[in-house]
Design a protein around this motif. Structure first.
Motif, mmCIF file in Angstrom:
data_model
loop_
_atom_site.group_PDB
_atom_site.id
_atom_site.type_symbol
_atom_site.label_atom_id
_atom_site.label_comp_id
_atom_site.label_asym_id
_atom_site.label_seq_id
_atom_site.Cartn_x
_atom_site.Cartn_y
_atom_site.Cartn_z
ATOM 1 N N UNK A 83 38.165 76.498 9.264
ATOM 2 C CA UNK A 83 38.014 76.120 7.923
ATOM 3 C C UNK A 83 38.324 76.985 6.734
ATOM 4 N N UNK A 84 38.575 78.313 7.081
ATOM 5 C CA UNK A 84 38.762 79.322 6.074
ATOM 6 C C UNK A 84 40.243 80.049 6.312
ATOM 7 N N UNK A 85 40.937 79.920 6.972
ATOM 8 C CA UNK A 85 42.176 80.482 7.072
ATOM 9 C C UNK A 85 43.184 79.750 6.481
ATOM 10 N N UNK A 86 44.241 80.230 5.881
ATOM 11 C CA UNK A 86 44.184 81.775 5.528
ATOM 12 C C UNK A 86 43.166 81.683 4.195
ATOM 13 N N UNK A 87 42.655 82.995 4.264
ATOM 14 C CA UNK A 87 41.423 83.383 3.353
ATOM 15 C C UNK A 87 40.530 84.510 3.877
#
Length: 318
Positions: A83-87
């Motif tokens: 859900x969140x990578x890259x991040x």
């Protein structure tokens, strides 16, 4: 003496030679070194004056490399990574034996993330090794969000700052560990708790641990200016208490009409918490240079990124 440069090939050469280089991420600048080089990792700790018990974050170029680093990925960790990578999410997972204990503070877990910055992703994709990269500041000081912040801190200690412009998120990644396969927040950060809970359900916060911390950023005093700083939910009362001092004021949205204020900065005129988070450290750097007697910070709304901003300001006051 350090240079500020956009030359990725120079950064690659230095990192391959076991030197350390400051690199940009979307959160803050990091002080990076080859995770498999004892020389480089020791240099990170020594340059920052960071205690060796405080773990480092490993940066990889894609989710595909996660299994090179960790032994076991809980289902909810996989969901968060997807859900969140890259991040700005860091996951603390059981490490493979190949990961040196020096990086993990002797623990059997490793903190890992995929940064969301084009320069550093390009760098990581050209290297044969991941990078350990804590924030590029002396231990417990204000984190750097520009190449100039890093150069001011370490101009005589590192050879290069890889310039990627100002960091867009402005505060560190949210760190999530796992206890019995269930996620736990070890550090509030640039990904709001509400966004995380939308993926994995309710999540507990355990973000302070003074002895043998499970992740970076868990110590009570951190991210702190040299100038005495207080966080308050009543600016007018705080101004009265310190009326004979040179005061710097940080507010969320509105400025205050008060003759006791030497300088004041609102982090977001439009009331945007993401913009406030992006501006926070740069404003603290500015105020810390002004030889003020005290910095007074307004408490932010305690939801979304406001909760993370309050966390950073609370640690700055210890």
């Amino acid at each position: 003496m350090s240079i500020i440069s956009k030359d990725i090939s120079k950064a690659i050469a230095l990192l391959t030679a076991e030197d350390i280089v400051a690199i940009p991420t979307e959160t803050v600048y990091g002080l990076a070194g080859n995770i498999y080089s004892e020389k480089a990792i020791k240099s990170i700790f020594e340059t920052k004056k960071r205690p060796f018990f405080n773990p480092l974050i490993v940066h990889i170029p894609s989710i595909d490399q996660l299994t090179d680093i960790v032994d076991y990925i809980p289902e909810k960790a996989q969901l968060l990574a997807e859900a969140f990578w890259p991040g700005p999410i860091t996951l603390v997972l059981k490490k493979k034996a190949i990961i040196p204990d020096l990086i993990t503070g002797g623990k059997d877990t490793v903190a890992v993330r995929v940064p969301n910055h084009p320069t550093t992703l390009e760098l990581l994709n050209q290297l044969d090794f991941p990078l350990a990269a804590p924030s590029a500041n002396p231990f417990s000081s204000i984190s750097p969000t520009t190449a100039q912040h890093v150069e001011t801190y370490f101009k005589d200690d590192i050879k290069m700052v890889l310039d990627g412009g100002a960091c867009t998120s402005g505060i560190e990644s949210t760190i999530i560990g796992f206890e019995g396969d269930e996620p736990v927040i070890y550090r509030l950060g640039s990904t709001a708790i509400e966004a995380i809970e939308a993926i994995v359900g309710n999540i507990e916060i355990k973000n302070t641990k003074e002895v043998s911390p499970d992740a970076p950023g868990m110590l009570a005093r951190h991210y702190a200016p040299k100038t005495k700083t207080i966080l308050t939910d009543s600016i007018l009362e705080a101004l009265k208490l310190h009326k004979n001092k040179r005061i710097g004021l940080i507010t969320f949205q509105s400025e205050i009409d008060n003759p006791n204020i030497e300088v004041q900065i609102a982090l977001s005129a439009s009331g945007d918490l993401a913009e406030s988070a992006s501006n926070l450290y740069d404003v603290l750097h500015q105020l810390d240079k002004m030889h003020l007697d005290i910095i007074i910070a307004e408490e932010f709304p305690n939801y979304g990124l406001g909760k993370s901003i309050n966390d950073r300001l609370t640690r700055a006051t210890k």
